[in-house]
Design a protein around this motif. Sequence first.
Motif, mmCIF file in Angstrom:
data_model
loop_
_atom_site.group_PDB
_atom_site.id
_atom_site.type_symbol
_atom_site.label_atom_id
_atom_site.label_comp_id
_atom_site.label_asym_id
_atom_site.label_seq_id
_atom_site.Cartn_x
_atom_site.Cartn_y
_atom_site.Cartn_z
ATOM 1 N N ASP A 24 -3.250 -1.091 -11.142
ATOM 2 C CA ASP A 24 -3.445 -2.152 -10.159
ATOM 3 C C ASP A 24 -2.775 -1.770 -8.839
ATOM 4 O OD1 ASP A 24 -0.869 -2.413 -11.206
ATOM 5 O OD2 ASP A 24 -1.023 -4.563 -11.555
ATOM 6 N N TYR A 25 -1.675 -1.028 -8.897
ATOM 7 C CA TYR A 25 -1.018 -0.540 -7.685
ATOM 8 C C TYR A 25 -1.930 0.404 -6.908
ATOM 9 C CZ TYR A 25 2.234 1.834 -4.591
ATOM 10 O OH TYR A 25 2.834 2.364 -3.488
ATOM 11 N N ASP A 26 -2.619 1.319 -7.610
ATOM 12 C CA ASP A 26 -3.562 2.232 -6.950
ATOM 13 C C ASP A 26 -4.634 1.453 -6.208
ATOM 14 O OD1 ASP A 26 -2.288 4.507 -8.061
ATOM 15 O OD2 ASP A 26 -3.542 4.381 -9.858
ATOM 16 N N LEU A 27 -5.172 0.452 -6.872
ATOM 17 C CA LEU A 27 -6.233 -0.346 -6.269
ATOM 18 C C LEU A 27 -5.724 -1.119 -5.052
ATOM 19 C CD1 LEU A 27 -9.162 -1.302 -6.419
ATOM 20 C CD2 LEU A 27 -8.387 -3.152 -7.893
ATOM 21 N N LEU A 28 -4.559 -1.736 -5.187
ATOM 22 C CA LEU A 28 -4.002 -2.498 -4.069
ATOM 23 C C LEU A 28 -3.649 -1.592 -2.895
ATOM 24 C CD1 LEU A 28 -1.766 -5.046 -6.000
ATOM 25 C CD2 LEU A 28 -3.922 -5.490 -4.816
ATOM 26 N N THR A 29 -3.138 -0.414 -3.166
ATOM 27 C CA THR A 29 -2.817 0.539 -2.113
ATOM 28 C C THR A 29 -4.077 0.974 -1.381
ATOM 29 O OG1 THR A 29 -0.903 1.315 -3.355
ATOM 30 C CG2 THR A 29 -1.725 2.762 -1.623
ATOM 31 N N ARG A 30 -5.137 1.240 -2.126
ATOM 32 C CA ARG A 30 -6.413 1.640 -1.521
ATOM 33 C C ARG A 30 -7.003 0.507 -0.688
ATOM 34 N NH1 ARG A 30 -9.661 5.341 0.515
ATOM 35 N NH2 ARG A 30 -11.814 5.082 -0.073
ATOM 36 N N LEU A 31 -6.956 -0.713 -1.212
ATOM 37 C CA LEU A 31 -7.472 -1.864 -0.467
ATOM 38 C C LEU A 31 -6.680 -2.085 0.817
ATOM 39 C CD1 LEU A 31 -8.284 -4.419 -3.302
ATOM 40 C CD2 LEU A 31 -9.919 -3.246 -1.813
ATOM 41 N N LYS A 32 -5.363 -1.957 0.726
ATOM 42 C CA LYS A 32 -4.516 -2.119 1.909
ATOM 43 C C LYS A 32 -4.895 -1.090 2.969
ATOM 44 C CE LYS A 32 0.152 -1.823 3.627
ATOM 45 N NZ LYS A 32 1.431 -1.199 3.445
ATOM 46 N N ARG A 33 -5.097 0.141 2.569
ATOM 47 C CA ARG A 33 -5.453 1.206 3.508
ATOM 48 C C ARG A 33 -6.816 0.928 4.143
ATOM 49 N NH1 ARG A 33 -3.572 5.190 6.427
ATOM 50 N NH2 ARG A 33 -4.874 7.018 6.583
ATOM 51 N N LEU A 39 -7.126 -5.740 9.953
ATOM 52 C CA LEU A 39 -5.993 -6.642 10.156
ATOM 53 C C LEU A 39 -5.263 -6.361 11.464
ATOM 54 C CD1 LEU A 39 -4.648 -6.690 6.494
ATOM 55 C CD2 LEU A 39 -6.060 -8.416 7.629
ATOM 56 N N LEU A 40 -5.110 -5.090 11.802
ATOM 57 C CA LEU A 40 -4.451 -4.743 13.061
ATOM 58 C C LEU A 40 -5.277 -5.205 14.260
ATOM 59 C CD1 LEU A 40 -3.172 -1.165 12.172
ATOM 60 C CD2 LEU A 40 -1.751 -3.177 12.634
ATOM 61 N N ILE A 41 -6.571 -4.971 14.207
ATOM 62 C CA ILE A 41 -7.443 -5.379 15.314
ATOM 63 C C ILE A 41 -7.431 -6.891 15.470
ATOM 64 C CG2 ILE A 41 -9.875 -5.519 16.029
ATOM 65 C CD1 ILE A 41 -10.133 -2.617 14.847
ATOM 66 N N GLU A 42 -7.469 -7.608 14.360
ATOM 67 C CA GLU A 42 -7.414 -9.071 14.445
ATOM 68 C C GLU A 42 -6.085 -9.530 15.038
ATOM 69 O OE1 GLU A 42 -7.825 -13.066 11.733
ATOM 70 O OE2 GLU A 42 -6.851 -11.308 10.875
ATOM 71 N N SER A 43 -5.001 -8.938 14.608
ATOM 72 C CA SER A 43 -3.680 -9.304 15.118
ATOM 73 C C SER A 43 -3.583 -9.053 16.618
ATOM 74 C CB SER A 43 -2.603 -8.508 14.375
ATOM 75 O OG SER A 43 -1.336 -8.751 14.913
ATOM 76 N N ASP A 131 -16.343 7.327 8.212
ATOM 77 C CA ASP A 131 -15.125 7.469 7.426
ATOM 78 C C ASP A 131 -14.005 6.684 8.102
ATOM 79 O OD1 ASP A 131 -12.971 8.239 5.882
ATOM 80 O OD2 ASP A 131 -13.015 10.337 6.499
ATOM 81 N N PRO A 132 -13.530 5.598 7.461
ATOM 82 C CA PRO A 132 -12.450 4.814 8.070
ATOM 83 C C PRO A 132 -11.188 5.626 8.347
ATOM 84 C CG PRO A 132 -13.373 3.659 6.179
ATOM 85 C CD PRO A 132 -13.991 5.027 6.215
ATOM 86 N N GLU A 133 -11.057 6.777 7.703
ATOM 87 C CA GLU A 133 -9.883 7.614 7.918
ATOM 88 C C GLU A 133 -9.903 8.259 9.304
ATOM 89 O OE1 GLU A 133 -7.316 7.590 5.796
ATOM 90 O OE2 GLU A 133 -8.534 6.156 4.691
#
Length: 150
Positions: A24-33, A39-43, A131-133
């Motif tokens: 679940d940590y892998d998934l949450l880390t990937r989603l956060k990335r 989130l930054l653009i909205e902020s 590629d979002p990266e």
Amino acid sequence: MFDALAEHTYIVVDGGEAWQILTDYDLLTRLKRMLEPFLLIESIEMRLRELLARAFGDALSDELAATFDKDHPLPTPASVHHCSYAHYAQFISIHWAEFEPIFDDQQDVIRELVLEIGDMRNRLFHFRVDDPEEFDRDLLRFGQSYFSSV
């Protein structure tokens, strides 16, 4: 996969050549990335709206309408919530005297920063990113930090 991770902290996946463990940590880390640029653009946009309101107060909507009238190439926004990043950059430049106390003496830097973030926003939100990266996350983080600090 999501349902399995909702019930368990990890699952074992056949990766073809080797078994892999997905937590679940892998998934949450990937989603956060993946979500970080959004989130930054909205902020940044929320903060820009606050800064426009700080400079013009209750007169902001009227000033936006006067600035982006029928003779201006950008459409007239009904309110600050209808502005694009191009509106923000031009509005700040046109009314620099009101924004100089907020941004010091960095008009060109602020304009370019807002336009660059706006370009990234448009590419991301209109699915023009393979590629979002490839995003300049450091610039987004800088912009978010800078606009939050003024």
